[in-house]
Design an enzyme around this catalytic site. Structure first.
Site, PDB file in Angstrom:
ATOM      1  N   LEU B 662       0.810  -1.215   0.000  1.00 49.61           N
ATOM      2  CA  LEU B 662       0.000   0.000   0.000  1.00 49.61           C
ATOM      3  C   LEU B 662       0.843   1.264   0.000  1.00 49.61           C
ATOM      4  O   LEU B 662       0.416   2.301  -0.479  1.00 49.61           O
ATOM      5  CB  LEU B 662      -0.930  -0.011   1.225  1.00 49.61           C
ATOM      6  CG  LEU B 662      -1.818  -1.265   1.294  1.00 49.61           C
ATOM      7  CD1 LEU B 662      -2.623  -1.267   2.583  1.00 49.61           C
ATOM      8  CD2 LEU B 662      -2.743  -1.341   0.078  1.00 49.61           C
ATOM      9  N   GLU B 736       4.628  -8.417  10.640  1.00 45.00           N
ATOM     10  CA  GLU B 736       5.367  -9.446  11.373  1.00 45.00           C
ATOM     11  C   GLU B 736       6.196 -10.359  10.502  1.00 45.00           C
ATOM     12  O   GLU B 736       7.209 -10.909  10.945  1.00 45.00           O
ATOM     13  CB  GLU B 736       4.387 -10.265  12.223  1.00 45.00           C
ATOM     14  CG  GLU B 736       3.748  -9.366  13.268  1.00 45.00           C
ATOM     15  CD  GLU B 736       2.699 -10.048  14.118  1.00 45.00           C
ATOM     16  OE1 GLU B 736       3.086 -10.678  15.102  1.00 45.00           O
ATOM     17  OE2 GLU B 736       1.512  -9.939  13.777  1.00 45.00           O
TER      18      GLU B 736
END
Ligand SMILES: Cc1cc2nc3c(=O)[nH]c(=O)nc-3n(C[C@H](O)[C@H](O)[C@H](O)COP(=O)(O)OP(=O)(O)OC[C@H]3O[C@@H](n4cnc5c(N)ncnc54)[C@H](O)[C@@H]3O)c2cc1C
Lengths: 328, 769
Positions: B662, B736
């Site tokens: 994004l 993560e």
């Protein structure tokens, strides 16, 4: 931290002009002492700041250098004379701490910085003979990765953490002391004590005695010298093993050899046995390893630090090999 | 999770198996995947300038009149009770306002545990706090000092005298195995996975590896210490906290203090790093209790050492991985058994047993994990929980297998890529690890790899290694946002979501701008405060997708409300929400751009200054229907000194398949930061627990070695950027995955360089001498 008074001294006389029974402590850059006070490892109710005493680096008559105790670690490392004559000293300094800490840290404070044993620091979680004489030692039997393999006692196996002092030890540096009544000089090798039964006494410094400076004798061999520090990350960690060495080879044999170790003993460790084994010998990997073995014959591991024996051995050999260059 | 919950989740999965994909939320791919303006472009973080100028206010910096400062006294035994407690000297010390101990602490309920079911719970360490003289771990708080200054509080803390009666404590991993527990489920998956006959496959295999891998306790070390500034006002509790679970913290504090939810207000506009460690721990509760007693506002800032004593970390694990393969390298069995520390008062599974379920196609599986109970502070989630340590074990084992077969480890992995979920058979929503491997290998120059590296420079042996990383997609239901559009055509998106430095506000601003057809400058994002609409935690790499879904839901409501407000006097008259799209600062008819009206015009005609709607992330049914995992290919180049055993990583490449990216800038930071954390995990970090008394002996940044700049090599990050048609904006979470796979890639490169296989982390130099 206990509340304390604070004053600044601008001369040795002022620094030593404390009230007779005051428990005043000298403050250098404060990078060690302030931490120790904040963590309640040490206590002080009066501090006299000696970081603004004259901080010069001067030539001595014998061709060595005199370094004022207030000289900052950064300034010492950057001095071109140190770089040219004693490269191992500037390398040792630059391998220590961080740039910010070296900007603050003084030569006097560096000499007198205290061990990094985690049990020494853990007030009130751990017992420590250095902190409280006779209290017992929780490090022995605990985590000993950073502990001594040489010169330790049943009471204490904490290491001296300085890098600078390892190089100074190899260079036969002399410490200048002044307690207001008497000026003394002690070779660094006599300045530090081994722990024995009194690990809370670390040096021969008397109460209220000031380190005024250090004298580094001239040393031809030191032009060909280096410092190698082995640690748990690339920078900003204390030595597991470090080696300061200088070597002069003449006519195919070792004419002068200086060797000191860090991270392995309660004080910066002069490897006299290794030096003796090398003097007058032709440089070779075999000779280097034998010399290391001679030094480490007395080494005793506690468990967590057993790897330091082979590590010291191979690091000594690697450093000497580097200094010998094509001669080996 | 109980057996019952297992059954329910399983049941839902079975039903969904028969439902056409189009029925599901996300069944029609998010149109923004095709129609991106700001999304996908490089945008600087909007919180950046404030942080650089020191304008961003963190929890420990909130000014307040009459503030008291806190110091803690921690227990020095692991189990037993306080026999004598002398606070006299501390109480008499200058500046001291109060000493709180179990003798005078207010009644406090046990905090509700973080769970999959309640989003209002954030408790980690589920034990009574200062309610009795019992000591349950070494480091527990036995006294709290309140004083007029931090220095006075610190000094008084040294004056508290405690004598303990010591009981035998459980502090040894090995001994605890005798009483290991085997839970029914791990997170929401069944713990035990048996598929096919792994044992037979292992016996019959042409190639086989079987080894035990160990990972130590790792501690959280965000740059901002845990801190809170706490105030009671008119019966309300106001907490300026550093948290990644705002509503969870508020809900938990309400339970602990017997308050209604709306009597607790938590604010946390900026968090200086969370990584799973910034939820509710004892310190916020203690500060609030002390503030109540003292009737004054209180600030608590944990010292670095107190962070080790009070905040749990990644649990220690021991994992056995056995792999079997046929002569061509096709996997026939994957066995993954292990133990990890999870005290009874702990909430978080270290879910390494889930890692191996999605990575490779395999005929048989045998997976189970066991929990060990120790008298230590509760463990918690830490970036990539489960996968970070699980990939170390599995991806080391894959490397061992490749070596045994004599195959290129990349080729072995590619040969076993699954075309659907290897366990459930569910289709992938999107998955292209092969592309990630290809991109990473090209960038890294994997063609230099030899089965046993022969390259050296002086005393340094050079090695190359690689490993797969993985992390599941997650979207939380119940994440909500409010969108407000005003008559100047500006939009504000508000939610009690979290900014821990990853760029939440920055990216959701891009999202909202594209979603609402507005230029970036006309969108504001407000987050970080429980006065805003309810938000789920920033955890499980779920926040972006969850906010994405909430903004999407709110925006369709907004379209409906606006067209209603527009009435008949508009080019939009007669159109329904479904016929409309956002464009050019307003709404327009799909397929007929001439029928259009701006927000400003609609609102002004209706005599309204603004309009607000709320939307919520729906149940994440896509997670049940599809296998949704991100994967990565990690490559490492390093050198190992033959003289000292020192390891120097010289290059790291990560290629990620995570759906759409994004914002390349914030994404690269997440990946790179995760990989750096992975280097610490691989080489330097380790919490040292002295088993004699359960004391952590590495409670400082001197003794606990996080990587320093000089430890960091060139790090390249790449991504496939293939949209996931089942995820909002086509994007799966990326917070993560960066850490996963790194430790194995390092260990595999060490093996390549030296021939030494290190199976216990961290790979310190003594293991290579
Ligand atoms: C994070 C960190 C990392 C570090 N890493 C390293 C490292 O890698 N290698 C390394 O070698 N060191 C390291 N150090 C230690 C650092 O070198 C010492 O803290 C520093 O040299 C101490 O100097 P100072 O002037 O600040 O001493 P201070 O803290 O001011 O004083 C230390 C002691 O010396 C005494 N003292 C100071 N000056 C005099 C004087 N003139 N006469 C008599 N007594 C005096 C003080 O009373 C005190 O007892 C590190 C320190 C920190 C905080």
């Amino acid at each position: 931290m206990t509340p304390f008074s604070y004053r600044v001294a601008t001369s040795t006389t002022e620094a030593l002009a404390a009230a007779p029974d005051s428990s005043e402590r000298f403050l250098g850059g404060g990078t060690n002492l302030v931490d120790l006070l904040r963590q309640n490892v040490e206590q002080a109710d009066a501090l006299v700041d000696v970081s603004r005493l004259p901080a010069s680096i001067d030539e001595t008559e014998d061709g060595g250098l005199w370094v004022g105790a207030a000289v900052r670690n950064t300034a010492l490392a950057a001095d071109p004379r140190i770089g040219a004559r004693y490269p191992m000293l500037s390398r040792a300094l630059l391998s220590g701490a961080s740039a910010q800490i070296r900007n603050m840290a003084t030569v006097g404070g560096n000499l007198l910085q205290r061990t990094r044993c985690a049990y020494f620091y853990d007030v009130p979680g751990a017992r420590c003979n250095k902190r409280v004489s006779g209290a017992g030692c929780d490090a022995i039997g605990g985590f000993t990765r950073y502990h001594a393999i040489l010169g330790a006692s049943e009471q204490c196996a904490a290491t001296h953490p300085s890098d600078m002092c390892v190089a100074l030890m190899a260079l036969d540096t002399v410490v200048h002391l002044d307690d207001g009544n008497e000026k003394r000089r002690l070779p660094l090798s006599e300045f530090y004590r081994l722990p024995g039964n009194t690990p809370h006494f670390e040096t021969e410094l008397r109460t209220g005695e000031l380190v005024t400076g250090i004298q580094i004798p001239s040393c031809r061999a030191a032009v060909n010298s280096t410092y190698r520090k082995v640690r748990d990350r690339s920078s900003y960690a204390f030595a597991l093993v470090s080696v300061a060495a200088a070597m002069r080879v003449e006519n195919g044999v070792i004419a002068d050899i200086r060797l000191a170790l860090g991270g392995v003993a309660p004080r910066p460790w002069r490897a006299a046995k290794a030096e003796a084994a090398l003097a007058g010998r032709a440089p070779s990997q075999e000779a280097f390893r034998n010399a290391a073995d001679a030094e480490l014959a007395d080494a005793r591991a506690l468990g967590g630090n057993a790897f330091k024996i082979p590590l010291a051995r191979s690091t000594i050999a690697a450093v000497l090999g580097e200094l010998a260059g094509d001669a080996a | 999770m109980s057996k019952l919950q297992n059954a329910i989740v399983g049941g839902v999965r079975r039903v969904l198996g028969q439902v056409p994909a189009g029925w599901l939320p996300g069944g029609t791919p998010d149109p923004l995947i095709q129609r991106r303006v700001s999304l996908g472009t490089q945008q600087p973080r909007i919180d950046g300038p404030d942080k650089v100028r020191g304008g961003a206010r963190f929890a420990a910096e909130v000014p307040m009149d009459g503030l008291l400062y806190t110091a803690l006294v921690h227990a020095t035994i692991a189990r037993g009770r306080i026999a004598e407690l002398d606070t006299g000297a501390a109480e008499a010390a200058p500046g001291v306002a109060l000493v709180m101990t179990h003798r005078n602490a207010p009644k406090l309920a046990v905090p509700p545990p973080i769970g999959m079911t309640s989003m209002k719970a954030a408790g980690n360490n589920i034990l009574p706090i200062m309610q009795d003289p019992e000591i349950r771990w070494n480091g527990q708080t036995v006294a709290l000092i309140l004083a007029e200054s931090q220095e006075e509080a610190d000094h008084a803390a040294t004056l508290v005298q405690v004598r303990y009666e010591t009981e035998r404590a459980r502090t040894r991993f090995e001994e605890a195995k005798a009483d290991a527990r085997t839970p029914d489920s791990i997170l929401i998956e069944k713990n035990r996975l048996l598929k096919g006959n792994a044992e037979a496959a292992l016996t019959a295999a042409a190639h086989r590896t079987d080894a035990v891998y160990r990972t130590p306790w790792y501690n959280h070390n965000p740059i901002e210490p845990h801190a809170a500034t706490v105030l009671w006002k008119d019966g309300r509790l106001i907490v300026h906290d550093a948290t990644q679970m705002l509503n969870g913290t508020a809900g938990s504090l309400a339970k602990v203090f017997g308050l209604k939810d709306d009597q607790v207000h938590v604010s946390s506009p900026f968090v200086g790093g969370g990584f799973g460690g910034k939820a509710l721990w004892d310190h916020q509760i203690l500060a609030a209790a002390a503030a109540k007693l003292a009737k004054r506002p209180v600030r608590i800032v944990l010292r670095r050492s107190s962070m080790y004593r009070l905040i749990g970390g990644r649990a220690e694990t021991e994992q056995r991985v056995a792999l079997a393969a046929d002569a061509r390298g096709k996997l026939t069995a994957l066995l993954h058994h292990g133990y990890s520390v999870k005290p009874l008062h702990s909430v978080c599974d270290e879910q390494y047993g889930l890692t191996g379920r999605s990575l490779y196609a395999c005929e048989s599986f045998d997976i189970v994990q066991h929990h060990l109970d120790l008298d230590v502070v509760a463990n918690t989630f830490m970036r990539g929980p489960g996968e970070a340590v699980g990939t170390f074990a599995i991806e080391s084992a894959i490397d061992e297998l490749a070596h045994d077969i004599g195959m290129d480890p990349v080729a072995l992995r590619l040969r076993n890529l699954p075309d659907r979920d290897p366990v459930s058979g569910a289709p992938h929503s999107q998955s292209d690890p092969a592309k990630a491997w290809q991109m990473g290998a090209d960038q890294f120059g994997w063609n230099r790899w030899e089965r046993r590296s022969t390259r050296r420079e002086g005393e340094w042996r050079l090695g190359l290694g690689c490993a797969t990383g993985t992390f599941p997609y997650a979207r939380m239901p119940g994440m909500s946002v409010r969108i407000t559009v005003d008559d100047e055509g500006r939009a504000t998106v508000a939610s009690a979501a979290h900014e821990m430095g990853m760029g939440t506000a920055t990216v959701q601003r891009q999202h909202a701008a594209d979603r609402l057809g507005l230029p970036l400058e006309r969108v504001d994002v407000r987050i970080g405060d429980t006065s805003l609409p309810f938000a789920t935690m920033a955890g499980g790499s779920s926040q972006t997708a969850s906010l994405g879904a909430a903004i999407t839901a709110a925006s369709s409501k907004l379209a409906g409300e606006l067209v209603r407000l527009a009435g008949n006097d508009t080019p939009l008259a007669g159109l329904r929400a479904n016929d409309l799209e956002f464009a050019e600062g307003g709404l327009r008819c799909v397929g007929d751009p001439s029928r259009q009206e701006s927000f400003a015009s609609i609102l002004r005609r209706a005599g309204r200054r603004q309009i607000s709607v709320e939307g919520e992330s729906s149940a994440p049914l896509e997670m049940l229907k599809f296998a949704m995992h991100s994967t990565s290919a990690i490559f490492c180049e390093l050198r190992v000194s033959e003289a000292t055993g020192e390891v120097r990583v010289t290059r790291l490449v990560g290629a990620f398949d995570c759906g759409r990216i994004l914002n390349p800038k914030t994404a690269a930071s997440q990946f790179r930061g995760g990989m750096i954390m992975g280097l610490g995990m691989a080489l330097t970090e380790e919490t040292l627990l002295d088993p004699r008394n359960g004391r952590i002996m590495s409670a400082s940044l001197t003794d606990y070695h996080v990587p320093v700049h000089l430890d960091l090599p060139e790090i390249d990050v790449l991504w496939t950027d293939i949209p996931d048609p089942r995820a909002p904006m086509g994007a799966r979470g990326i917070g993560e995955i960066g850490i996963t796979g790194v430790a194995a890639a390092v260990a595999n490169a060490v093996f390549n360089a030296t021939g030494k296989r290190v199976r216990d982390l961290p790979i310190t130099l003594d293991k290579l001498l």
